[in-house]
Write a protein that holds these residues in place. Structure first.
Motif, PDB file in Angstrom:
ATOM      1  N   VAL A  62      65.214  20.931 -25.247  1.00  0.00           N
ATOM      2  CA  VAL A  62      65.325  19.508 -25.558  1.00  0.00           C
ATOM      3  C   VAL A  62      63.980  19.038 -26.110  1.00  0.00           C
ATOM      4  O   VAL A  62      62.928  19.331 -25.540  1.00  0.00           O
ATOM      5  N   ALA A  63      64.027  18.305 -27.209  1.00  0.00           N
ATOM      6  CA  ALA A  63      62.800  17.827 -27.850  1.00  0.00           C
ATOM      7  C   ALA A  63      62.266  16.590 -27.139  1.00  0.00           C
ATOM      8  O   ALA A  63      63.036  15.689 -26.798  1.00  0.00           O
ATOM      9  N   PHE A  64      60.939  16.553 -26.940  1.00  0.00           N
ATOM     10  CA  PHE A  64      60.278  15.360 -26.412  1.00  0.00           C
ATOM     11  C   PHE A  64      59.993  14.381 -27.545  1.00  0.00           C
ATOM     12  O   PHE A  64      60.222  13.194 -27.438  1.00  0.00           O
ATOM     13  N   GLU A  65      59.440  14.912 -28.630  1.00  0.00           N
ATOM     14  CA  GLU A  65      59.078  14.118 -29.802  1.00  0.00           C
ATOM     15  C   GLU A  65      59.671  14.799 -31.022  1.00  0.00           C
ATOM     16  O   GLU A  65      59.815  16.013 -31.053  1.00  0.00           O
ATOM     17  N   VAL A  66      59.971  14.012 -32.036  1.00  0.00           N
ATOM     18  CA  VAL A  66      60.502  14.557 -33.284  1.00  0.00           C
ATOM     19  C   VAL A  66      59.496  14.270 -34.383  1.00  0.00           C
ATOM     20  O   VAL A  66      59.117  13.119 -34.597  1.00  0.00           O
ATOM     21  N   TYR A  67      59.050  15.320 -35.051  1.00  0.00           N
ATOM     22  CA  TYR A  67      58.133  15.208 -36.175  1.00  0.00           C
ATOM     23  C   TYR A  67      58.813  15.824 -37.379  1.00  0.00           C
ATOM     24  O   TYR A  67      59.250  16.965 -37.321  1.00  0.00           O
ATOM     25  N   SER A  68      58.896  15.072 -38.454  1.00  0.00           N
ATOM     26  CA  SER A  68      59.554  15.591 -39.641  1.00  0.00           C
ATOM     27  C   SER A  68      58.905  15.003 -40.879  1.00  0.00           C
ATOM     28  O   SER A  68      58.881  13.786 -41.057  1.00  0.00           O
TER      29      SER A  68
END
Length: 91
Positions: free
Chosen positions: A73-79
């Protein structure tokens, strides 16, 4: 919004069809066939955190040919793609 990555090990007989089946599931944003220890990677994007268990254990792990899964599960999303979209507003 909940983002998760699911690593999937598949039976050899399922390699040709499992990617499409994964991509057709509601909540699976992207599915990739990959090299290495795992056969597929599914990127999940879900509105509610409660949908995660139902999708992974109730649907993905029940698909024919799925041997095992590992979910992160992702804590933060960087894209970079998302950031570029923000800066292009109004241009």
């Amino acid at each position: 919004m909940t983002h998760a990555i699911v690593l999937i090990e598949a039976e050899r007989s399922a390699l040709a069809t499992l990617g499409g089946e994964l991509a057709d599931l509601e909540g699976v944003a992207e599915a990739y066939s990959v090299t290495g220890e795992w056969d597929f990677v599914a990127i999940l994007r879900l509105r509610e955190h409660d949908q995660l268990a139902q999708l992974v254990t109730g649907q993905i792990s029940q698909l024919a040919g799925v041997v095992k899964t590992q979910t992160m599960v992702a804590f933060e999303v960087y894209s970079r793609h998302d950031l570029e979209g923000l800066f292009s507003v109004g241009q």
